[in-house]
Design an enzyme around this catalytic site. Structure first.
Site, short mmCIF file in Angstrom:
data_model
loop_
_atom_site.label_atom_id
_atom_site.label_comp_id
_atom_site.label_asym_id
_atom_site.label_seq_id
_atom_site.Cartn_x
_atom_site.Cartn_y
_atom_site.Cartn_z
N GLU A 175 0.85 -1.19 0.00
CA GLU A 175 0.00 0.00 0.00
C GLU A 175 0.89 1.25 0.00
OE1 GLU A 175 -3.49 -0.36 2.19
OE2 GLU A 175 -4.20 1.63 1.68
N GLU A 191 -2.61 0.13 13.27
CA GLU A 191 -3.74 0.57 12.46
C GLU A 191 -5.05 0.46 13.24
OE1 GLU A 191 -4.04 -1.55 8.78
OE2 GLU A 191 -5.30 0.00 7.87
C1 BGC Z 1 -5.37 2.93 4.46
C2 BGC Z 1 -5.76 4.06 5.37
C3 BGC Z 1 -6.64 4.97 4.62
C4 BGC Z 1 -7.87 4.17 4.32
C5 BGC Z 1 -8.95 4.95 3.67
C6 BGC Z 1 -6.58 2.17 4.12
O1 BGC Z 1 -6.33 1.12 3.28
O2 BGC Z 1 -4.39 2.13 5.04
O3 BGC Z 1 -4.88 4.47 6.25
O4 BGC Z 1 -6.91 6.19 5.18
O5 BGC Z 1 -7.57 3.02 3.58
O6 BGC Z 1 -10.12 4.45 4.07
#
Ligand code: BGC
Length: 931
Positions: A522, A782
């Site tokens: 990501e 997270e």
């Molecule tokens: C990310 C986040 C991001 C989110 C948006 C995720 O996959 O890791 O940090 O803000 O998607 O909804």
């Protein structure tokens, strides 16, 4: 000063001095001077930068002084195109003359026009408040980049004829390779490029201007050029490509010289997020110009062109996510140095014209940070060795090994371990994160990769010849090389761990762009994560250069209809409330922290378009739901997205009004003020009921309504009471997600409930910051429960252990615990308002602001509150001392309001407020007022 003994006082003064001395590297050491002395000269936020792209760069300095109440009343700047002129006091480019001004930053160069490649030397002197002059500062410099885009060099690469077929050529290859490759992707060896040239006269200056589509490591006569990594950085390469400028005078010799480069796919052609490879283009290419200025006044350029030679080397694969493979048996000794025979190298391919403009890199690229040594190594399975580095971080590992030619050591990376002690890699999703080293044999070999990075705490080695000792692996942290400017510590170990965790979150994710996470497939510039963390980030590092760069990425990523996207550079298609608003909140924060109005001017139209976009879709001020993220990752307490969208629309408009005013657009400011009022009134009518109840009744709904000023004044107290009720209902725990958490602690303080903020901050039950710490976190996770000792790992589909968004609590640590904040832009007037609370009995912090170091150290000693505070020269501060009245407060043993440079302002919020000039102070108060 009833209860403070002189002995105690001395102890505190010494303690304060030690705070000041032990804090992180300061921009410059305080000199013991009377009066004021300019120091830490910077141009565009950078120390002696090369290749400035701004034609009217901004200059700044800080003022050193040991005295109190010191201020600058005027300055004079000299800029010359030779150090000799400057030494003689001649400003051949600019002599500002004496300018009556107390400004020390954002001072726009107003001298003769600056031309490409020009080198400028400058110094400054100042007058203090009594008209006394300072000595001249030390000389600083900057050089201009190729500001007219006058590039002569061509784009070159390694000629792989079948690649000319473009993306299609990869299809059959991919099918073939996927038969035996785990991720079915094709990685090709890194191109090595070289050019030999002669120098027959003495050189006075040599400068390398260099860029790539992909990543490059430039080499000159066997040495690496510069200390930057992941250059030229990540942009939307279709819109702009940055180049770096290096002064390489010291690397060029007489006779034969060799300039070279190693290329890798990087973001340009390698894996980006989950999008796979070749997102922007199919293969890397390189462009550089070495400018040689001879002592006799002549000059020459060595550009990239068809005369360069190319070859594959030992780097068999290199990809940011997948990792790097190196076969030391294929090394080409001396390839980048004189005396090498390159007759069997191929001519380079001169690649097609690239339309995007080349611009000077405006920030600070990724650099090596500290090195991390493992604390233990285990062998959970025979021949599988797992090193624990005891800190989750982003970077890579250096390997030390001895063995036979052809021995192959495989390094895998993970943030966590499985129950059986093996590494847990499921949460990396498709990021392969494997580095491989094949030995050449014959002695100790030390290797580290160049073009990949991982997010990890554990390194697994397999194939290691024999049993590795602890020193076989060293972690190398890497992140955008911003100066660390903050330090924080208090009596509560959990809070200190949280501070360390969120700082490491930043060290791991301020990596060229502000990423969400450094480990899985990501690593994107998620705008929502960025805006909630930016203020915290600014207390930890000097983020001005980082945002100068990234805000351009964000504007490049804006949709034609004005929507700011959810990721910049843009890899996602939508826009969302609280994400797109980064386009307003981040520039606003940079302005507020650094007084940067250019950032406002530069992005003003883009910001105005965002507000206009919101306005058009929000009749009467009420916004329909924008995007689907909402209060992302809330704890089973979702807030209505239309409410969030309207709340953020209001907040962005309010900040826009402030920015318009700051750049003198008064009419527009009024327009935005009016719009804000319309939205706020619409919000109140639609979402706030008569008893201060906000629709949805979620913590986040109250937080947004209160913090963004959307609750009618007469209902504020009721709404605040309901917020506290909601927290209490949850057993004094939070329920908010990314957006709410950012507002939680500041709002509680604002409504006079810092006690609840402390309670949440120090809680260790799920969900809380302390909970993940109790489960072993060394970074911010997270999710509050990304891992629990009872239930193990959360779903690997979205479970990062290094995701700084919840780390937005950091700003409150500085603003409320340490009590350091700015009153208006750029810390010209400072607020020192520590809020002692709960069982925190002391705290100390320092922050190197754009105007110099601010430090506080407070403690509760018996029945007294002691505060040591340092305010930089040329600033003033309002200092809040918890006390029943001003007469309960002393400064260095005297009644506070009689002390030098101290005057009593008012009583407010249970504190006596004093106005102070610059300098160091020791306040003490009996604690009656603190209760
Ligand atoms: C990310 C986040 C991001 C989110 C948006 C995720 O996959 O890791 O940090 O803000 O998607 O909804």
């Amino acid at each position: 000063m009833k209860n403070i003994t002189r002995f105690r006082l001395i102890t505190y003064v010494l303690a304060a001095i030690s705070v000041i001395l032990t804090a992180r590297p300061a921009p410059a050491l305080a000199k013991d001077v009377h009066g004021i002395t300019p120091d830490y000269l910077r141009c565009e936020y950078l120390v002696d930068p090369e290749g400035i792209g701004e034609t009217a760069p901004r200059l700044s300095w800080i003022l050193q002084s040991s005295g109190r109440g010191q201020a600058q009343s005027a300055y004079r700047i000299l800029v010359a195109d030779s150090p000799q002129d400057l030494d003689r006091g001649v400003g051949s480019l600019w002599d500002s003359g004496k300018i009556e001004s107390d400004e020390t930053e954002q001072i726009v160069y107003r001298g003769k026009p600056l031309s490409s490649r020009m080198r400028c030397y400058w110094k400054v002197m100042v007058w203090d408040q009594d008209g006394r002059t300072s000595p001249w500062s030390d000389t600083a410099s900057w050089s201009m980049g190729l500001i007219n885009n006058e590039w002569r060099a061509q784009w070159i690469g390694l000629d792989r004829p079948w690649q000319m077929l473009g993306r299609k050529a990869y299809l059959p290859l991919t099918v073939l390779r996927s038969l035996y490759l785990p991720d079915g992707k094709v990685y090709l060896p890194c191109p090595f490029l070289r050019k030999s040239f002669a120098v027959d006269r003495p050189i006075s200056r040599a400068t390398l201007y260099v860029t790539a589509l992909g990543l490059y490591e430039a080499r000159l006569n066997g040495r690496r050029v510069g200390q930057d990594y992941f250059t030229p950085g990540w942009t939307d390469y279709n819109q702009r490509i940055y180049y770096q400028t290096y002064d390489v005078t010291g690397l060029v010799g007489s006779g034969e010289n060799v300039v070279g480069a190693i290329l890798a796919d990087g973001w340009y052609a390698g894996n980006v997020a989950w999008n796979g490879q070749r997102h922007y283009g199919s293969r890397p290419s390189f462009r550089a110009e070495l400018h040689l200025d001879y002592a006799d006044g002549t000059s020459a350029i060595v550009p990239t062109d068809a005369s360069w030679r190319a070859q594959e080397g030992p780097i068999r694969e290199a990809d940011i996510q997948a990792g790097e493979s190196y076969d030391a048996r294929l090394e080409i000794p001396g390839w980048d140095a004189p005396g090498f025979d390159d007759h069997d190298w191929s001519p380079v391919e001169v690649t097609a014209h690239v339309a995007a403009p080349l611009q000077s890199y405006p920030g600070i690229p990724v650099r090596r940070g500290r090195e991390i040594r493992p604390i233990s190594v285990s062998e959970p399975q025979p021949g599988v060795f797992v090193f624990n580095l005891a800190q989750n971080f982003a970077g890579w590992a250096r390997l030390k090994v001895k063995g036979n030619a052809g021995d192959k050591v495989v390094m895998r990376f993970a943030e966590m371990l499985n129950q059986d002690g093996t590494i847990y890699t499921k949460n990396l999703r498709s990021a392969r994160a494997i580095d491989t080293y094949v030995l050449k044999g014959g002695g100790e070999e030390v290797w580290e990769p160049r073009f990949t990075y991982h997010g990890f705490q554990y390194v697994e080695l397999t194939g290691y010849p024999g049993a590795p000792t602890l020193d076989a692996v060293t972690g190398v942290a890497a992140y955008s090389g911003l100066a660390e400017v903050g330090a924080f510590e208090c009596s509560h170990p959990l809070v200190n761990q949280l501070y360390s965790n969120l700082f490491w979150g930043q060290r791991s994710n301020y990596f060229e762009v502000p990423t969400d996470c450094p480990q899985r497939d990501e690593r994107l510039g998620w705008t929502g994560d960025t805006q909630v963390f930016v203020r915290t980030a600014s207390y930890n590092m000097d983020v001005a250069p980082f945002f100068t760069k990234w805000l351009v990425d964000l504007e490049d990523a804006q949709f034609p209809d004005g929507r700011f996207p959810s990721t910049a550079p843009r890899l996602t298609s939508g826009a969302a409330a609280g994400w797109g608003d980064a386009g307003i909140i981040c520039p606003w924060t940079i302005w507020r922290v650094y007084g940067d109005t250019r950032v406002i001017e530069k992005h003003y139209d883009a910001m105005a378009r965002w507000i206009e976009f919101l306005q058009q879709r929000s009749p009467g001020g009420l916004s329909p739901a924008l995007g689907s993220y909402g209060d992302w990752l809330n704890v089973k307490e979702p807030t209505k997205i239309d409410l969030i969208s309207t709340a953020y629309f209001a907040q962005s408009t309010r900040l826009m009004a402030q920015m318009a005013r700051a750049v003198g657009k008064t009419d527009e400011a009024q327009k935005y003020d009016d719009l804000y009022r319309t939205i706020a009134d619409a919000f109140a009518r639609r979402y706030v009921s008569g008893e201060g109840k906000v629709e949805g009744d979620t913590q986040t709904a109250y937080l947004m309504a209160l913090r963004f000023g959307l609750v009618p004044p007469e209902q504020r107290e009721l709404a605040a009471g309901r917020l506290i009720g909601k927290i209490e209902d949850r057993g004094w725990r939070l329920s908010c997600g990314f957006l709410g958490v950012n507002l939680l602690l500041p709002t509680l303080t604002e409504i006079g409930r810092a006690d609840v903020a402390y309670r949440l901050l120090t809680n260790t039950e799920y969900p809380s910051w302390g909970y993940s710490i109790s489960q072993g976190a060394t970074t911010i996770w997270e999710r509050w429960n990304s891992y629990t000792k009872d239930q193990g790992f959360g779903s690997p589909s979205m479970n990062s252990f290094n995701h700084y968004a919840y780390g937005s609590a950091g700003e409150w640590m500085f603003e409320a615990i340490a009590g350091i904040d700015t009153d208006g832009p750029s810390f010209k007037h400072i607020i020192i308002h520590p809020r002692p609370g709960n069982d925190v009995t002391w705290a100390k912090a320092s922050y190197n602001s754009i105007r110099g170091k601010i430090a506080t150290a407070w403690s509760i000693e018996g029945d007294s509150f002691i505060l040591h505070v340092t305010i930089p020269a040329n600033t003033t501060a309002a200092v809040f001392i918890p006390a029943a009245g001003k007469d309960d407060v002393t400064e260095s043993g005297r009644p506070a309001d009689q002390a030098d440079s101290v005057s009593f302002l008012r009583m407010e919020q249970g504190a006596a407020v004093f106005e102070v000039g610059s300098g160091s102070y020791a306040f003490a108060a009996s604690d009656e007022g603190a209760k």
